[in-house]
Design a protein around this motif. Structure first.
Motif, PDB file in Angstrom:
ATOM      1  N   TYR A   1       0.888  -1.183   0.119  1.00  0.00           N
ATOM      2  CA  TYR A   1       0.072  -0.149  -0.148  1.00  0.00           C
ATOM      3  C   TYR A   1       0.840   1.211  -0.041  1.00  0.00           C
ATOM      4  O   TYR A   1       1.906   1.277   0.562  1.00  0.00           O
ATOM      5  CB  TYR A   1      -0.931   0.098   1.256  1.00  0.00           C
ATOM      6  N   VAL A   2       0.665   2.316  -0.790  1.00  0.00           N
ATOM      7  CA  VAL A   2       1.143   3.531  -0.814  1.00  0.00           C
ATOM      8  C   VAL A   2       0.139   4.789  -0.751  1.00  0.00           C
ATOM      9  O   VAL A   2      -0.851   4.784  -1.355  1.00  0.00           O
ATOM     10  CB  VAL A   2       1.817   3.879  -2.100  1.00  0.00           C
ATOM     11  N   HIS A   3       0.513   5.576   0.256  1.00  0.00           N
ATOM     12  CA  HIS A   3      -0.422   6.778   0.530  1.00  0.00           C
ATOM     13  C   HIS A   3      -0.298   7.902  -0.359  1.00  0.00           C
ATOM     14  O   HIS A   3       0.438   7.760  -1.526  1.00  0.00           O
ATOM     15  CB  HIS A   3       0.225   7.184   1.958  1.00  0.00           C
ATOM     16  N   GLY A   4      -1.019   8.778  -0.169  1.00  0.00           N
ATOM     17  CA  GLY A   4      -1.252  10.038  -0.814  1.00  0.00           C
ATOM     18  C   GLY A   4      -0.458  11.110  -0.376  1.00  0.00           C
ATOM     19  O   GLY A   4       0.453  11.104   0.415  1.00  0.00           O
ATOM     20  N   TRP A   5      -0.660  12.445  -1.144  1.00  0.00           N
ATOM     21  CA  TRP A   5       0.033  13.685  -0.700  1.00  0.00           C
ATOM     22  C   TRP A   5      -0.463  13.912   0.678  1.00  0.00           C
ATOM     23  O   TRP A   5      -1.506  13.922   1.255  1.00  0.00           O
ATOM     24  CB  TRP A   5      -0.446  14.726  -1.645  1.00  0.00           C
ATOM     25  N   SER A   6       0.538  14.641   1.536  1.00  0.00           N
ATOM     26  CA  SER A   6       0.301  14.923   2.750  1.00  0.00           C
ATOM     27  C   SER A   6      -0.358  13.861   3.625  1.00  0.00           C
ATOM     28  O   SER A   6      -1.329  14.219   4.535  1.00  0.00           O
ATOM     29  CB  SER A   6      -0.648  16.016   2.996  1.00  0.00           C
ATOM     30  N   ASP A   7       0.305  12.534   3.619  1.00  0.00           N
ATOM     31  CA  ASP A   7      -0.451  11.560   4.228  1.00  0.00           C
ATOM     32  C   ASP A   7       0.567  10.618   4.841  1.00  0.00           C
ATOM     33  O   ASP A   7       1.772  10.603   4.555  1.00  0.00           O
ATOM     34  CB  ASP A   7      -1.258  11.012   3.214  1.00  0.00           C
ATOM     35  N   TYR A   8       0.224   9.560   5.167  1.00  0.00           N
ATOM     36  CA  TYR A   8       1.082   8.341   5.673  1.00  0.00           C
ATOM     37  C   TYR A   8       0.199   7.271   5.994  1.00  0.00           C
ATOM     38  O   TYR A   8      -0.961   7.421   5.952  1.00  0.00           O
ATOM     39  CB  TYR A   8       1.957   8.736   6.957  1.00  0.00           C
ATOM     40  N   PHE A   9       0.627   6.015   6.452  1.00  0.00           N
ATOM     41  CA  PHE A   9      -0.227   4.909   6.617  1.00  0.00           C
ATOM     42  C   PHE A   9      -0.732   4.865   8.056  1.00  0.00           C
ATOM     43  O   PHE A   9      -0.074   5.015   8.836  1.00  0.00           O
ATOM     44  CB  PHE A   9       0.340   3.564   6.133  1.00  0.00           C
TER      45      PHE A   9
END
Length: 328
Positions: A57-65
């Protein structure tokens, strides 16, 4: 606390563990990515419908898991779940670094390669990406055909919010600014309504939630990063050839990012989903687009009816997709 296996305790608590991935240095110092994992029970690992499958899984902008429900969904099916906090995001962000800074999306090949090296070979791979992470994984899957057996994109950022013509018009201006000062802060355009919608739904905060890693109005954007994003959009627009089945999940509709309305908690207030649906058809030969009534930008952070619908779609789709891909 470090474990003898090289994995450390994660902020999300058990069963999540993390490992730091060394990616060298740049002009801001040491660069790392971070892989987070969660494993199914021994019984599900051996007998589940997705036994023998790894999910990245890879997160989006300004994000994290931090979306633990996503991990539980996959491990409940018997898959081994892994999430990647990319360089300069979340667990991988170090003091003095520019959050999310990158000058080309292909640089993330190193982050993904390091994660896959830890995951190891010999099992079937599913890629799952959200927003910018969806763009990154779509481009990666196109460049690394044969590596994945299915790709699931959750509101992938495949086109700029002003559309293809707007993107083409501003690209030369962004490139010029990036040549002059790639890290110069750009004006903030995120008014925080998407974050407010998540709070009103109850999706955030959760245990292990870090607002400094996921600020309410997003990280400051910069021309070098924006040039990289626009180049990715242009590549998608020219057509990709992802060689495995692709599922794209989107809200049924978009709402304005510039004002709070009654639809903000049940629509995508970040992307124009109709544009993304059209762009998705250029990803490869076997593309499924699911439009989910009541979903927000991250469909898995939506209110329960839309979130449950999204999981149900993935559950049914992935079993058929893996079966079809195996028979090729």
């Amino acid at each position: 606390m470090s474990t003898r296996s090289g994995w450390d305790a994660d902020i999300l608590g058990p069963p999540f563990e993390q490992r730091t991935l060394d990616l060298g240095t740049d002009d801001e110092g040491p660069v790392v990515a971070t892989i987070v994992r969660s494993r199914p029970s021994l019984v599900r690992d051996l007998t589940g419908p997705l036994a023998g499958v790894d999910v990245l899984y890879v997160h989006g902008w300004s994000d994290y898991f931090f979306q633990t429900a996503v991990a539980r969904f996959w491990t409940g099916l018997g898959a081994r779940f892994h999430a990647l906090d990319l360089r300069k995001y979340g667990r991988s962000l170090r003091a003095g670094q520019t959050p999310g800074d990158i000058d080309t999306l292909t640089a993330y090949d190193a982050d993904i390669a390091a994660a896959l090296d830890v995951i190891g070979p010999g099992r079937r791979l599913i890629l799952q990406g959200h927003s910018t992470g969806g763009l990154i994984l779509a481009l990666w899957a196109d460049r690394h055909r044969g590596a994945a057996e299915a790709v699931i994109l959750n509101a992938p950022w495949l086109e700029l919010q002003v559309g293809a013509l707007g993107r083409q018009a501003i690209a030369p201006l962004v490139s010029a600014a990036a040549r002059l000062d790639p890290r110069r802060p750009q004006p903030d355009v995120d008014l925080g309504f998407y974050t407010r919608a998540q709070r009103e739904i109850g999706a955030i905060p959760t245990p292990g939630y870090r607002e400094d890693w996921r600020p309410g109005r997003g990280f400051t954007t910069r021309p070098g990063w924006m040039r990289a994003i626009l180049a990715g959009h242009a590549t998608v627009a020219s057509g990709l050839r992802i060689d495995c089945p692709v599922l794209v999940l989107l809200s049924a509709r978009s709402s304005s990012p510039f004002s709070w309305t009654s639809e903000t908690t049940s629509a995508d207030s970040v992307l124009w989903v109709d544009d993304i649906a059209r762009a998705a058809l250029k990803l490869g030969d076997v593309i499924t687009v699911g439009r989910i009534e009541g979903a927000i930008h991250d469909v898995f952070l939506s209110a329960a009816p839309a979130r449950d619908r999204a999981f149900a779609i993935v559950d049914g789709w992935i079993r058929g997709a893996l079966s079809a891909h195996r028979s090729r």
